[in-house]
Scaffold this active site. Structure first.
Site, PDB file in Angstrom:
ATOM      1  N   ASP A   1       0.705  -1.078   0.191  1.00 26.39           N
ATOM      2  CA  ASP A   1      -0.055   0.042   0.249  1.00 26.39           C
ATOM      3  C   ASP A   1       0.854   1.320  -0.148  1.00 26.39           C
ATOM      4  OD1 ASP A   1      -2.523  -1.637   0.295  1.00 26.39           O
ATOM      5  OD2 ASP A   1      -1.618  -2.012   2.432  1.00 26.39           O
TER       6      ASP A   1
ATOM      7  N   ASP B   1      -4.414   2.023   4.075  1.00 24.02           N
ATOM      8  CA  ASP B   1      -4.957   1.007   4.922  1.00 24.02           C
ATOM      9  C   ASP B   1      -4.623   1.464   6.517  1.00 24.02           C
ATOM     10  OD1 ASP B   1      -5.881  -0.727   2.781  1.00 24.02           O
ATOM     11  OD2 ASP B   1      -4.527  -2.266   3.461  1.00 24.02           O
TER      12      ASP B   1
ATOM     13  N   ARG C   1     -14.091   0.873  -2.008  1.00 25.09           N
ATOM     14  CA  ARG C   1     -13.349   1.102  -0.708  1.00 25.09           C
ATOM     15  C   ARG C   1     -13.245   2.568  -0.540  1.00 25.09           C
ATOM     16  NH1 ARG C   1      -9.469  -3.959  -0.007  1.00 25.09           N
ATOM     17  NH2 ARG C   1     -10.862  -5.767  -0.665  1.00 25.09           N
TER      18      ARG C   1
END
Length: 441
Positions: free
Chosen positions: A221, A264, A319
């Protein structure tokens, strides 16, 4: 050409890494009293009541750093060296220009003997099948060589951010390319004014057992908040940049996925504020809580509290965010959907999402019912939002059009950690003018 350029060619052999040389980090700045409106952006702190990261002690990052702990960096080696300076006293890292964590290309990470063509030949569904994963493959197999190559990239591109740190871009063109910021197990971190181009996984793994047709799975990420507290992400641009998924090839009939998430917030992380950022051109964008089963093991329940305000979410698939467990406040954001749009808000296990005063822009043919997506039964508050300039009750339209996924209204809490709340009709212009890297004032 290399696979970092999305061509998927076999990597025949590793490129010899350039020798490391000592770097001298330039020092700048003077001690200063930290407060939210300090003239030097590097010494600004999160304003009081500005989202969950303002709870308790607030978030000051490296604002009080002494002159000897202020670093100006221009290369990946300098950046990692500044992070590695010992101690948890406040530090400021100023990034000048774009720093590329993978400047030598994917070949630099490949172990001797790794060959992507051999990997494809060994694990093609017509040869390997779809019933057995690759976890038992030995170290000298194509999968074993892939694992070893992936471990090299993992070591190279991840940057561990210490407690009491501010990382800030200087000017309008500062950024990190191909890097993964690991904000892991620490408290009090600020990241501002950076363009963060998503890391490209040079060595995705084929999993024949993932779904009915198998799938490619990738790591990395742009930023991970893992078990950390008091984190402020402000005026950054998260993007796939030169490597959009639309340019990726397919192998075994599946997209050769080389991206994971942009941000995240996982493993018991807590008290995060993300403000005035741009999240763009990505698939799986923000994950809050990475497993339904981790509520007890890692302390997700009662944590994962985050605020998102005045961000632009543009040309994303899903998301934005997807939430488990946390009390998440999402207000005054602008969501601009593209043709590949799936949903924005993912309602997951024991989540308590409040989505208010947001503006949503949908292309013709996409219903407002898709803005919310039910993954688990959890209550949600969605009020005062506008879609294409008109007030829309997102829960009502979702339940009317997708009755099999009926959502419950009322998240069960009322956010209090907000500064000025703008009406949804004003949000597109405000966010358009002010969000993203290079717009910090």
């Amino acid at each position: 050409m290399n696979r970092r350029e999305w061509h998927g060619h076999a990597i025949k052999k590793a490129t010899v890494l350039a020798g490391c040389t000592a770097v001298v980090l330039s020092l700048a700045g003077v001690p200063a009293q930290a407060h939210g409106h300090h003239r030097d952006p590097a010494r600004q702190t999160l304003p009081a009541s500005d989202g969950w990261a303002a709870q308790g002690t607030g978030t000051t990052g490296g604002a009080a750093a002494e002159a000897g702990r202020v670093f100006t960096v221009r290369t990946w080696a300098e950046f990692k060296q500044a992070l590695a300076v010992q101690g948890t006293a406040p530090r400021i890292i100023k990034v000048k220009g774009t720093i590329d964590a993978v400047s030598e290309g994917c070949e630099a990470f490949a172990v001797p003997g790794y060959d992507f063509g051999a990997y494809l030949a060994a694990y093609a569904p017509e040869t390997w099948g779809l019933d057995t994963d690759l976890s038992a493959e030995p170290d000298d197999s194509p999968e074993g060589l892939r694992r070893a190559s992936a471990a090299r990239q993992d070591q190279a591109i991840k940057a561990n951010v210490p407690a009491n740190t501010t990382i800030i871009g200087v000017g309008r063109d500062a950024g990190l390319k191909g890097a993964s910021l690991q904000i892991k197990g620490v408290d009090n971190v600020i990241v501002r004014n950076l363009t963060l181009e998503s890391p490209v996984d040079c060595f995705p793994q084929w999993d024949p057992t993932d779904g009915t047709q198998g799938n490619w799975n990738s790591e990395y990420d742009s930023a991970v908040v893992h078990g950390s507290t008091h984190v402020w992400l402000d005026h950054n641009t998260f993007t796939d940049g030169e490597h959009p998924d639309s340019a990726a090839p397919t192998y075994f009939g599946m997209l050769y996925q080389q991206h994971d998430g942009q941000l995240d917030i996982v493993r018991g992380a807590d008290l995060v504020t993300a403000s005035w950022n741009v999240f763009t051109k990505h698939d799986k964008t923000i994950l809050i809580g990475n497993s339904d089963s981790e509520s007890t093991a890692v302390g997700d329940r009662g944590h994962l509290r985050a605020t998102f305000h005045h961000n632009l979410f543009k040309d994303l698939v899903e998301r934005a965010p997807r939430v488990r467990f946390g009390q998440v406040d999402v207000y005054d954001n602008h969501f601009v959907a593209g043709d590949d749009y799936s949903y924005s808000f993912g309602i997951g296990k024991e989540s308590a999402l409040v989505a208010e005063y947001n503006a949503v822009t949908l292309p013709a043919g996409i219903s407002p019912a898709k803005v919310l997506k039910k993954w688990s039964d959890a209550p949600v508050t969605a009020a005062h939002n506008r879609v294409n300039g008109r007030p829309v009750d997102l829960i009502a339209v979702h339940n009317a059009e997708i009755p099999a996924e009926t959502l419950r209204s009322g998240a069960g809490w009322t956010p209090t950690l907000r500064t000025k709340v703008d009406p949804a009709k004003a949000v597109p212009a405000l966010v358009g003018r002010g969000a993203g890297a290079g717009k910090l004032r």
